[in-house]
Design a protein around this motif. Structure first.
Motif, PDB file in Angstrom:
ATOM      1  N   LYS A  53       0.853  -1.197   0.000  1.00 22.26           N
ATOM      2  CA  LYS A  53       0.000   0.000   0.000  1.00 22.26           C
ATOM      3  C   LYS A  53       0.885   1.243   0.000  1.00 22.26           C
ATOM      4  O   LYS A  53       1.432   1.643   1.020  1.00 22.26           O
ATOM      5  CB  LYS A  53      -0.926   0.010   1.215  1.00 22.26           C
ATOM      6  N   ASN A  59      -5.400   0.548  -1.522  1.00 22.80           N
ATOM      7  CA  ASN A  59      -5.360  -0.911  -1.416  1.00 22.80           C
ATOM      8  C   ASN A  59      -3.931  -1.405  -1.259  1.00 22.80           C
ATOM      9  O   ASN A  59      -3.022  -0.824  -1.850  1.00 22.80           O
ATOM     10  CB  ASN A  59      -5.987  -1.545  -2.666  1.00 22.80           C
ATOM     11  N   PRO A  60      -3.730  -2.501  -0.493  1.00 25.21           N
ATOM     12  CA  PRO A  60      -4.696  -3.144   0.382  1.00 25.21           C
ATOM     13  C   PRO A  60      -5.041  -2.255   1.576  1.00 25.21           C
ATOM     14  O   PRO A  60      -4.352  -1.264   1.829  1.00 25.21           O
ATOM     15  CB  PRO A  60      -3.984  -4.421   0.822  1.00 25.21           C
ATOM     16  N   THR A 343     -15.675  -5.511  -1.130  1.00 27.51           N
ATOM     17  CA  THR A 343     -14.409  -5.836  -0.472  1.00 27.51           C
ATOM     18  C   THR A 343     -14.067  -7.278  -0.816  1.00 27.51           C
ATOM     19  O   THR A 343     -14.946  -8.146  -0.890  1.00 27.51           O
ATOM     20  CB  THR A 343     -14.478  -5.615   1.049  1.00 27.51           C
ATOM     21  N   HIS A 363      -9.052  -5.716   0.206  1.00 28.02           N
ATOM     22  CA  HIS A 363      -9.111  -4.626  -0.763  1.00 28.02           C
ATOM     23  C   HIS A 363     -10.553  -4.129  -0.872  1.00 28.02           C
ATOM     24  O   HIS A 363     -11.495  -4.843  -0.511  1.00 28.02           O
ATOM     25  CB  HIS A 363      -8.683  -5.105  -2.155  1.00 28.02           C
ATOM     26  N   GLU A 380     -10.373  -4.064 -10.398  1.00 28.90           N
ATOM     27  CA  GLU A 380      -9.545  -4.250  -9.205  1.00 28.90           C
ATOM     28  C   GLU A 380      -8.200  -3.552  -9.435  1.00 28.90           C
ATOM     29  O   GLU A 380      -7.594  -3.700 -10.491  1.00 28.90           O
ATOM     30  CB  GLU A 380      -9.316  -5.738  -8.947  1.00 28.90           C
ATOM     31  N   GLY A 384      -7.514   1.783  -5.490  1.00 27.01           N
ATOM     32  CA  GLY A 384      -8.644   1.656  -4.585  1.00 27.01           C
ATOM     33  C   GLY A 384      -9.674   2.750  -4.757  1.00 27.01           C
ATOM     34  O   GLY A 384      -9.911   3.220  -5.866  1.00 27.01           O
TER      35      GLY A 384
END
Length: 526
Positions: A53, A59-60, A343, A363, A380, A384
């Motif tokens: 991150k 993310n994560p 999530t 995530h 994905e 994020g």
């Protein structure tokens, strides 16, 4: 005590521990613009020692520990994420081995009111001699909800005792303390309608608009080691059962959900009056066009929470597609501040550490629907989601509220907590050069001083920087030894007048090569 066989645990570990590499990695595209106060560009990963991150990304959700099978509950303006407590396993010589899940006996909980800064609430003891569910040997894949019963808000956590049964815990707050109201499993093979479910696990819970609760669960493929293509395509191992008003007992018989290529990971949410059941597809046999590909999150829709459900498609690809490391797929869809999210977990932290052995991290990305109610494919990525609220630096902020970090960890703390007096964590494992940061703190018209609750046997300093680890230095807190790592003292320093919205980076310095100090909370004063 109900225990799943060693064969089940071994099969599950062989399937998922090393990660399934059956997908082609591709770079994700598109980056979300910040929605709140702007900040200066953060320093590079190389200069911050961040893992996975990176400053500026969401993310994560956390990197001080792992967490798998995430499930979201929204309560009182916060999102709570509950997870299986993945942690490293070792062989007899001290080498990290593939995650086989058999040591997971607790549930990890984090929460946020802004979707970027997450407060670590630690591990909730669940299974075994140290947990309230002493009948259970494991606690996998939790699902949590809340409901007013007899005029009081109550919280309910459903968890899997590996693949053998589902239990329930209750609490008066979202973070506990938790107790087992039944002292035994809630769902077993003797539950009406549960016959034919290979794996009694992966619960999801829905409380409908009329207050009625429903529990969704199940998974696996019938047929043993050599299932037929028909059994693979229509396992019929998903179930839904109505809950009593007390949320800890069931009523009636479970209904079968005939989910194509069902494997695991039940999910449920309600959108525009329709019930969306979602699940992870299996990795076996042939998946023809029009059916869910292997290891993706598929979904079905119904007008009734008990079904029947109609298959619609998939919306979340296997993590291998976007992150270059696969494994099983697990998710939960939720709504927060009028936006839908999902999530899920991926082995991104493990990959950043060079350890791709089935250790997973949570995530979040946005979920969107088209005009007919179909779910669009989720992109994905590590970017994020955007921050939905600025952090208020003038309130007590738990040190374990973390946007990004380098080198630190968290632990149980003996100082009183802010949410629940008996439950608190501190930041520890602080060595020279380690740091932590929070995103987008709104200082308004100006801050004058800073204080923090510290415990230390060594001492050191905390440098306070704006916007990046080497950004403007606005103050330095001198940390003196307090006489013990759980002997707490509030310490204070002045800061240069600062206003507006900034990321805050706390850089830790000290001459000693062991833990310099522990940090409980911090707060600026205007």
């Amino acid at each position: 005590m109900i225990r799943r066989s060693a064969t089940f645990l071994l099969t599950f570990a062989l399937l998922f521990g090393p990660g399934l590499n059956t997908y082609t990695a591709s770079a994700s595209t598109g980056r979300e613009n910040a929605t709140l106060g702007s900040t200066n560009k953060s320093t590079s990963a190389a200069s911050t020692s961040a893992l996975a991150k990176m400053p500026g990304d969401s993310n994560p959700l956390m990197t001080q520990k792992f967490g798998a099978d995430p499930y979201a509950m929204v309560y009182n303006g916060r999102v709570y994420i509950y997870m299986s407590s993945d942690s490293f396993e070792y062989d007899s010589t001290g080498n990290i081995i593939d995650n086989d899940y058999k040591n997971i006996k607790s549930i990890t909980c984090i929460s946020s009111d802004d979707m970027v800064n997450w407060t670590d609430h630690g591990e909730i003891p669940v299974a075994g001699s140290n947990g309230p569910a002493k009948w259970a040997s494991n606690s996998w894949a939790p699902a949590v909800t809340h409901k007013v019963i007899n005029g009081k808000e109550k919280f309910f956590m459903y968890f899997a005792n590996n693949g053998g049964a589902i239990g329930v815990l209750t609490a008066d707050t979202p973070i506990g303390p938790w107790k087992d109201p039944l002292g035994k499993p809630m769902i077993t093979t003797n539950t009406p309608g549960a016959n034919g479910v290979e794996w009694l696990f992966d619960p999801a819970v829905l409380i409908d608009d009329d207050g009625t609760g429903y529990l969704y669960f199940g998974g696996g493929i019938p047929g043993g080691k050599n299932p037929t293509q028909s059994q693979i395509a229509n396992p019929k191992t998903g179930r839904v059962i109505k809950l009593d008003s007390d949320m800890i007992h069931t009523t009636g018989s479970a209904s079968t959900i005939d989910a194509p290529f069902m494997f695991e990971d039940s999910g449920i949410h309600k959108y525009n009056g329709k019930y969306y059941y979602s699940y992870c597809s299996n990795f076996s046999g042939t998946h023809p066009t029009g059916t869910p590909p292997q290891g993706e999150i598929a979904y079905m829709v119904s007008d009734n929470p008990m079904g029947p459900f109609t298959y619609k498609g998939t919306f979340l690809k296997n993590p291998q597609t976007y992150f270059g490391v696969g494994g099983n797929n697990h998710h939960a869809v939720f709504q927060f501040n009028n936006q839908w999210y999902v999530t899920y977990h991926a082995q991104t932290l493990g990959k950043a550490m060079g350890i791709k052995k089935g250790y997973r991290s949570p995530h979040i990305n946005k979920v969107e629907y088209d005009g007919s109610g179909l779910i669009k494919n989720v992109q994905e990525d590590m970017q994020g989601v955007g921050q939905v609220a600025n952090l208020n630096p003038y309130k007590r902020t738990e040190a374990e509220t973390i946007g990004w970090n380098g080198g630190i960890s968290t632990e149980r703390c003996q100082a009183p907590g802010s949410m629940v007096n008996s439950i608190n964590l501190d930041v520890t494992s602080i060595n020279n050069g380690d740091w932590l940061a929070v995103s987008k703190a709104d200082f308004g018209t100006g801050a004058k001083s800073f204080k923090a609750n510290i415990a230390s046997t060594v001492g050191g300093t905390i440098e306070i920087h704006l916007d990046s680890l080497d950004g403007q230095l606005i103050g330095t807190l001198n940390v003196n030894a307090t006489g013990g790592e759980q002997k707490w003292k509030e310490m204070q320093c002045n800061v240069k007048s600062v206003s507006g919205v900034h990321n805050i980076f706390f850089k830790f310095n000290g001459a000693n090569n062991k833990n310099l100090f522990n940090m409980d909370y911090w707060q600026f004063n205007s």
